[in-house]
Design a protein around this motif. Structure first.
Motif, short mmCIF file in Angstrom:
data_model
loop_
_atom_site.label_atom_id
_atom_site.label_comp_id
_atom_site.label_asym_id
_atom_site.label_seq_id
_atom_site.Cartn_x
_atom_site.Cartn_y
_atom_site.Cartn_z
N VAL A 1 0.75 -1.26 -0.12
CA VAL A 1 -0.16 0.00 -0.07
C VAL A 1 0.73 1.22 0.16
O VAL A 1 1.73 1.38 0.80
N LEU A 2 0.74 2.07 -0.93
CA LEU A 2 1.60 3.32 -1.25
C LEU A 2 0.98 4.42 -0.96
O LEU A 2 -0.46 4.59 -1.73
N VAL A 3 1.43 5.38 -0.21
CA VAL A 3 0.56 6.50 0.30
C VAL A 3 1.57 7.68 0.11
O VAL A 3 2.86 7.64 1.18
N GLU A 4 1.41 8.70 -0.73
CA GLU A 4 2.17 9.92 -0.67
C GLU A 4 3.78 9.24 -0.97
O GLU A 4 4.77 10.01 -0.22
N GLY A 5 4.10 8.41 -1.72
CA GLY A 5 5.45 8.10 -1.98
C GLY A 5 6.25 7.18 -1.09
O GLY A 5 7.24 6.85 -1.23
#
Lengths: 264, 344
Positions: free
Chosen positions: B198-202
């Motif tokens: 899960v990728l959030v803001e890089g």
């Protein structure tokens, strides 16, 4: 609205119709054997062709760089490329003399290399290329900018280097825009008058292109001037039609990636 | 099996993308749009230069900023399938597939992807599903060592999507290539990949098999992204082994997880039951949320029912039997053991 369109059409066509109304086809054919006319026609076609080859060879890579690279001063480069477009031809002529003339900026260098441009076909080619190139380059920039950068990226990941990608993907996709720009550039170059007469002079058989021949005939014999004008209209028209046909020859394909056929 | 190793930093507009990842099977990165997903694929393919980092495949270095090394895209053996497929509009289907093939068996690929009958068609004439097959065939024609897929299912309409998802999962299993795919849809990721990040803001918030992400979401974002209900509240140690959570709405919920302080209560829709009436003594589920039925959305043979702040997933038959309708009152119940607590 229709009336305005009709007025505009009539206004644009009337001078051309008037030329042909006063020159019978026989006169036109008869004029074709006149040395002043044949010299001018051959010279015009030859210098235009050379100038356009130069414009294409130098203008295409230049336009591609300007379209795809972002660097400081890029906007300035684009403005400079388009500058001849707004320059009055007389100013272009003076500028060319000041740059390449015997006493010009590069005159000494050219002289040392044994190159004399004054009153030569090379001078005509330079004048025509200078004045007509922006018509091609600006259209070419737009055509290259319209090529989806993902297609270029896709070609690269499929193993194509820059050069192969340019010839296999970019050029075919920009083809129509490039051809349209080239048609305009050619037409502008063929009709070039001001810069040529100032920079190259008007010497029959050497630097006297069709527009220059029309101008010198105009002072002596209006009928010859009319016949020459008719000839120039026919040549330009034929070139435009030929270009249209070449373009239509390959059927157009939608280039937008957002165009989807309905799901089956 | 080969392993792709990537470790790099890319400054993006609003944040820096920082990633360290080993890919040997199928890894899916999910995240909201703008999380930097496409940039990751472009760095690996050599289309985007990171400010720092290394990319290598089984020790073969493609990128090493410290050594000033960066192979151009054409020398990295990747097959990249673009989100909109990026098929060459001026070439036919077979021209597209042959583009990177270098004389390899194009016909075989056309057969394999069931596009042989479209060989002389142009991309503009194809449906979304057909385009995707052409794009995959074209990427594989080059015999890549790594497969990169950018939102492979996003450009498809809903009814083609489930079929294509199944086909694609099968294909990836057969190919057995290190594959990195990015998507904004957790269900797609879970269906296609062995591991989901899960990728959030890089940044990677959590990386693991899909079942693990659901069983033990690391934080509230991961939980809600994987499709869970998230209710905010304050946890305190309560009766027996259970933790009691006072919700902002004033209701109490219970969980077997032992945490204190501000928490998110995580419960998946398929663990929630719906009832028209509630009798505490006749129900083993400790957690009850009473609320108005908000919406009823049919998904295949199930119905997603919104009761107050909770979404439940029940069978279409149950929904019909309960005669649920929007605006009515219903009870959403779930067990304390099916309720996870995550820090907020």
């Amino acid at each position: 609205m229709f009336a305005a369109a009709a007025v505009a059409l009539v206004f644009l066509l009337l001078p051309i119709v008037a030329i042909f109304a006063r020159v019978s086809p026989e006169t036109l054919v008869a004029q074709l054997s006149h040395p002043v006319v044949t010299d001018a026609l051959i010279l015009s076609l030859k210098t235009s062709a050379i100038a356009q080859v130069l414009v294409l060879l130098v203008g295409t890579p230049a336009a591609y760089v300007l379209a795809t690279r972002r660097f400081p001063g890029r906007w300035l480069a684009v403005v400079l490329v388009e500058l001849p477009l707004v320059l009055p031809p007389a100013v272009a002529g003076i500028g060319l003399i000041a740059a390449f003339g015997r006493l010009g900026l590069l005159g000494g260098t050219l002289d040392a290399l044994g190159i004399r441009l004054g009153l030569t076909q090379a001078a005509v080619v330079i004048a025509v290329a200078y004045v007509s190139s922006p018509f091609y380059v600006r259209q070419a920039i737009a055509a290259f900018e319209a090529v989806d950068s993902d297609l270029v990226a896709a070609a690269r990941t499929l193993g194509s280097g820059r050069t192969r990608t340019f010839f296999r993907v970019v050029l075919p996709l920009a083809r129509r825009g490039l051809a349209a720009g080239e048609a305009l550039s050619f037409a502008r170059g063929l009709g070039e008058f001001g810069a040529t007469i100032m920079f190259a002079g008007s010497l029959q058989g050497v630097t006297q292109t069709l527009p220059l021949a029309i101008y010198s005939a105009f002072a002596l014999d209006f009928t010859t001037a009319l016949a020459l004008s008719a000839l120039l209209v026919v040549v330009s028209g034929a070139l435009l039609v030929a270009l249209r046909i070449t373009l239509q020859w390959q059927p157009s394909r939608p280039t937008s990636r957002f165009l989807y056929a309905p799901s089956r | 099996m080969a392993t792709l190793q990537a470790d790099f930093t890319v400054p993006l507009r609003a944040f820096a993308l920082e990633l360290e990842l080993d890919v040997s099977r199928t890894v899916a990165l999910v995240g909201p749009s703008g999380a930097g997903k496409t940039s990751i694929l472009r760095v690996i393919a050599g289309l985007l230069a990171p400010s720092r980092g290394r990319v290598s495949l089984d020790g073969e270095r493609w990128l090493d900023t410290e050594q000033g090394l960066s192979l151009p895209p054409e020398r990295r053996r990747v097959g990249l399938v673009f989100q909109d497929y990026a098929l060459f509009p001026h070439l036919t289907v077979s021209g597209n597939v042959a583009f990177g093939a270098g004389g390899r068996a194009v016909d075989e690929l056309l057969e394999r992807f069931r596009i042989a009958h479209l060989a002389s068609a142009h991309p503009g004439e194809l449906s979304g599903g057909e385009r995707q097959r052409v794009a995959l065939a074209r990427a594989l024609a080059r015999k890549p060592s790594v497969l990169l897929l950018d939102e492979p299912l996003a450009a498809l309409d809903t009814h083609t999507k489930s079929e294509v998802r199944h086909e694609l999962a099968e294909l990836l299993r057969e190919l057995a290539l290190p594959t990195l795919l990015v998507t904004h849809d957790y269900e797609d990721a879970a269906a296609l990949a062995d591991e989901v990040g899960v990728l959030v803001e890089g940044r990677l918030r959590q990386l693991g098999p899909p079942a693990e992400l659901v069983a033990r979401p690391r934080d509230a974002f991961v939980a809600s992204f994987t499709g869970a209900n998230l209710l905010r509240g304050r946890a305190r140690r309560g009766e027996g082994a259970l933790t009691a959570i006072r919700l902002e709405s004033g209701e109490d919920l219970y969980s077997a997880d032992e945490v204190e302080g501000d928490v998110g209560v995580v419960v998946y829709p398929w663990e929630v039951s719906i009832a028209r009436a509630h009798t505490p003594e006749a129900d083993s589920a400790l957690n009850v949320v009473r609320g108005q039925v908000g919406s009823l959305v049919e998904v295949a043979n199930r119905v997603r029912v919104r009761v107050g702040p909770v979404t439940a997933e029940v069978t279409a038959a149950s929904a019909a039997r309960l005669e649920l309708e929007a605006g009515g009152i219903a009870y959403a119940t779930f067990k304390a053991t099916g309720t996870r607590l995550v820090p907020l």
